[in-house]
Scaffold this active site. Structure first.
Site, PDB file in Angstrom:
ATOM      1  N   SER A  46       0.875  -1.229  -0.062  1.00 45.89           N
ATOM      2  CA  SER A  46       0.131  -0.025   0.186  1.00 45.89           C
ATOM      3  C   SER A  46       0.851   1.257   0.002  1.00 45.89           C
ATOM      4  O   SER A  46       0.536   2.149  -0.779  1.00 45.89           O
ATOM      5  CB  SER A  46      -1.043  -0.014   1.232  1.00 45.89           C
ATOM      6  OG  SER A  46      -1.901  -1.126   1.040  1.00 45.89           O
ATOM      7  N   ARG A 119      -1.366 -15.701  35.284  1.00 46.18           N
ATOM      8  CA  ARG A 119      -1.901 -15.712  33.783  1.00 46.18           C
ATOM      9  C   ARG A 119      -3.494 -14.817  34.076  1.00 46.18           C
ATOM     10  O   ARG A 119      -4.250 -15.128  35.163  1.00 46.18           O
ATOM     11  CB  ARG A 119      -2.551 -17.029  33.533  1.00 46.18           C
ATOM     12  CG  ARG A 119      -3.249 -16.974  32.248  1.00 46.18           C
ATOM     13  CD  ARG A 119      -3.502 -18.547  32.090  1.00 46.18           C
ATOM     14  NE  ARG A 119      -4.464 -18.730  30.784  1.00 46.18           N
ATOM     15  CZ  ARG A 119      -3.880 -19.247  29.586  1.00 46.18           C
ATOM     16  NH1 ARG A 119      -2.477 -19.356  29.406  1.00 46.18           N
ATOM     17  NH2 ARG A 119      -4.606 -19.060  28.637  1.00 46.18           N
TER      18      ARG A 119
END
Length: 183
Positions: A46, A119
């Site tokens: 792009s 976590r």
């Protein structure tokens, strides 16, 4: 039509090497930039296409690139980007993801951006912002360096469900199903 309906742009250009696309673009009032074959290949980036466009159109200093593969573009995203672009060098679309990421390092798997021993629950975590590819607002001075973004960027966070990019036939099938379901 979404870009036109936003009423945010003096000119809308479609850069293409395809005659059918050019005819369709002109039918809806867009100007057509005939993209040279070298910048219209599957592997063309792009930024390369934008740099070529700006080389031909030297009076354009600020630009917005909208990816035609982003079919869930909304006017409110455009308006937010235009507003933020007033005070930033660049603005681009991002979506939030809630995936715990891992990478391989020396044949070992390691967490990215979180502690595996503490976590987080994905629903309690703010997530990561990832480039959505929907649009980029930028300045000529950045494109001349071969980039769309710098440290003076702002982002427009789009809804995750609007972030589908059509890069395969499967993506096209999914998009058609979503659109059909919304009708």
């Amino acid at each position: 039509m979404t870009i036109t309906n936003s009423s945010c742009f003096e000119h809308i250009w479609v850069s293409t090497d395809d005659k059918k696309i050019a005819i369709e673009a002109e039918k809806y009032g867009a100007r057509v930039h005939k993209r040279p074959p070298h910048y219209a290949r599957d592997e063309s980036s792009s930024i390369e296409a934008v740099m070529e466009f700006l080389e031909v159109h030297r009076t354009i200093h600020n630009f917005s690139l909208f990816q035609c593969t982003s079919v869930f573009l909304k006017e409110n995203y455009i308006h937010e980007a235009v507003e933020k672009f007033q005070t930033h060098d660049c603005v681009f679309a991002v979506k939030r993801i809630h995936y715990l990421r891992w990478r391989m390092e020396d044949d070992k798997i390691v967490p990215v951006g979180f502690n595996a021993e503490a976590r987080p629950r994905r629903q309690d975590w703010s997530g990561d912002l990832v480039e959505a590819g929907m649009f980029y607002f930028s300045k000529r001075k950045l494109a001349k360096k071969g980039i769309f973004q710098n440290e003076k960027c702002a982002v427009v966070e789009i809804a995750a469900e609007d972030g589908l990019e059509i890069d395969s036939y499967r993506d096209l099938t999914i998009a058609r199903s979503i659109i059909k379901d919304e009708l």
